[in-house]
Design an enzyme around this catalytic site. Sequence first.
Site, mmCIF file in Angstrom:
data_model
loop_
_atom_site.group_PDB
_atom_site.id
_atom_site.type_symbol
_atom_site.label_atom_id
_atom_site.label_comp_id
_atom_site.label_asym_id
_atom_site.label_seq_id
_atom_site.Cartn_x
_atom_site.Cartn_y
_atom_site.Cartn_z
ATOM 1 N N HIS A 206 10.198 -6.376 7.196
ATOM 2 C CA HIS A 206 9.484 -5.518 6.241
ATOM 3 C C HIS A 206 9.768 -4.035 6.397
ATOM 4 C CE1 HIS A 206 6.831 -4.837 9.651
ATOM 5 N NE2 HIS A 206 6.427 -3.757 9.019
HETATM 6 C C1 UD1 Z 1 2.911 -0.542 6.859
HETATM 7 C C2 UD1 Z 1 3.273 0.445 7.970
HETATM 8 C C3 UD1 Z 1 4.132 -0.261 9.010
HETATM 9 C C4 UD1 Z 1 3.463 -1.540 9.494
HETATM 10 C C5 UD1 Z 1 3.171 -2.414 8.286
HETATM 11 C C6 UD1 Z 1 2.532 -3.737 8.662
HETATM 12 C C7 UD1 Z 1 3.540 2.796 7.254
HETATM 13 C C8 UD1 Z 1 4.516 3.881 7.054
HETATM 14 N N1 UD1 Z 1 4.045 1.576 7.474
HETATM 15 O O1 UD1 Z 1 4.125 -0.880 6.205
HETATM 16 O O2 UD1 Z 1 4.320 0.600 10.113
HETATM 17 O O3 UD1 Z 1 4.329 -2.207 10.379
HETATM 18 O O4 UD1 Z 1 2.300 -1.682 7.410
HETATM 19 O O5 UD1 Z 1 2.554 -4.626 7.597
HETATM 20 O O6 UD1 Z 1 2.356 3.033 7.221
HETATM 21 N N2 UD1 Z 1 1.715 -4.130 -0.571
HETATM 22 C C9 UD1 Z 1 1.070 -5.177 -1.189
HETATM 23 N N3 UD1 Z 1 -0.174 -5.505 -0.749
HETATM 24 C C10 UD1 Z 1 -0.801 -4.823 0.245
HETATM 25 C C11 UD1 Z 1 -0.145 -3.736 0.843
HETATM 26 C C12 UD1 Z 1 1.111 -3.414 0.440
HETATM 27 O O7 UD1 Z 1 1.599 -5.813 -2.094
HETATM 28 O O8 UD1 Z 1 -1.930 -5.198 0.606
HETATM 29 C C13 UD1 Z 1 3.077 -3.787 -1.012
HETATM 30 C C14 UD1 Z 1 3.104 -2.650 -1.977
HETATM 31 O O9 UD1 Z 1 4.115 -2.874 -2.867
HETATM 32 C C15 UD1 Z 1 3.476 -1.465 -1.125
HETATM 33 C C16 UD1 Z 1 4.392 -2.094 -0.092
HETATM 34 O O10 UD1 Z 1 3.843 -3.406 0.121
HETATM 35 O O11 UD1 Z 1 4.092 -0.455 -1.840
HETATM 36 C C17 UD1 Z 1 4.430 -1.367 1.209
HETATM 37 O O12 UD1 Z 1 3.109 -1.252 1.754
HETATM 38 P P1 UD1 Z 1 2.751 -0.027 2.720
HETATM 39 O O13 UD1 Z 1 1.371 -0.164 3.234
HETATM 40 O O14 UD1 Z 1 3.072 1.243 2.026
HETATM 41 O O15 UD1 Z 1 3.768 -0.198 3.897
HETATM 42 P P2 UD1 Z 1 4.104 -1.510 4.756
HETATM 43 O O16 UD1 Z 1 5.483 -1.905 4.453
HETATM 44 O O17 UD1 Z 1 3.061 -2.549 4.650
#
Ligand code: UD1
Length: 373
Positions: A206
């Site tokens: 991820h």
């Molecule tokens: C975040 C953390 C990462 C951690 C990870 C655990 C940062 C910079 N990154 O990354 O360090 O290892 O969490 O999972 O804070 N999304 C959904 N549903 C959700 C949340 C996110 O669909 O509940 C999708 C959205 O499209 C979003 C993307 O995932 O844009 C990324 O989510 P985000 O929280 O921005 O970063 P992670 O990749 O989850």
Amino acid sequence: MHQAKYKVISIVGARPQFIKLAALHHAIKHEKSIHHVIVHSGQHYDEGLSGSFFKELDIPAPDYNLEIGSATHNMQIARCISALDPLLDQEKPDMVIVFGDTNTTAAGAIAAAKRNIPLSHIEAGLREFDKTIPEEVNKLLTDAVTDLFFVPTAAGIQNLHAAGINKNVFLTGDIALDLLNNLPESNDIMHKLDIVRGQYIFMTCHRDANTSSAKNLEEILLGAAGCGLPVVFTVHPRTIKALQQFGLQELLQEEPNITLEPQGFYDTQHLIKNAAAVITDSGGVIKEAYFHKVHGIITDKQTEWVETVDEGWNSLAGPDKLKIMEAFKNWKIPERHSNCIGDGKAAARIVTEITHFLHARKQKDTHTRATHG
Ligand code: UD1
């Protein structure tokens, strides 16, 4: 009415933080002098990435949810700080605790520092030495304003010392391990998926560097497929989007591979523990593979969990098909497993130090008031 003398606010928002919060909460709830308030930023909001962890790990529902949702990194941090500022003003906590290195961590740290609230950072001191990694920026920002540094590894302590930080630095071990020492025995995920111990690869992916690059993602998928075992892949929502965007969905979908949504904590541990090897870019999964004495193949170019690579339990392959396959083929069980990331008793140490700090601060305040008043 709470009889506790101190109010401590934990700020969490993303999956790995719920796991660390669970370990802390189960220790802090026995400390009568502390009233523990939980703030969820809302960075993760899906049931599979958030709600299920609170239920499974028996964490009370958050006292506040800031609902910041998904956005660019700057927007997430900005939204989180804007929501935290009035909350901290109203709650007036004696301490704020942040965990790890997500956007929620950095936002919580900045908001606390700007309100002059003492800040504890759990998982302080770790570095990847590359500021293009979003988490590295969060690590640096957070440690710049932290008061109590709870550090999982000796490498983390060295990093802080090298940055001139020597005060209130505590080697605690990794707090997520506290939960791993108490895993329930029974679990039916292997049965449900019809897979056999030692006969499959467990995979997650991820990180930004891998999900924003079609080449990296393709290399990782081909490398996993090239190891010659079925691949159980729990796919983060952002990775699903990337697979669709790059037209790579086909690569891992045919049998005997199994593609799953993000799984709960206990099922994930079971899948790691029984795998022939784990392929991952997740810091959490890297540590968990080490804990379960399973070979971890890291698809990042670097890792902050350097000790696990030095001992030979994890291999640093990067997003490189051939290196992933070679790491799998050539790995031999290392002679040494020194529990270099901790002994699973971090939470109790952290609660003790936080309580000492708060007592000492209160005594100092009382003394100052008596002297001046
Ligand atoms: C975040 C953390 C990462 C951690 C990870 C655990 C940062 C910079 N990154 O990354 O360090 O290892 O969490 O999972 O804070 N999304 C959904 N549903 C959700 C949340 C996110 O669909 O509940 C999708 C959205 O499209 C979003 C993307 O995932 O844009 C990324 O989510 P985000 O929280 O921005 O970063 P992670 O990749 O989850």
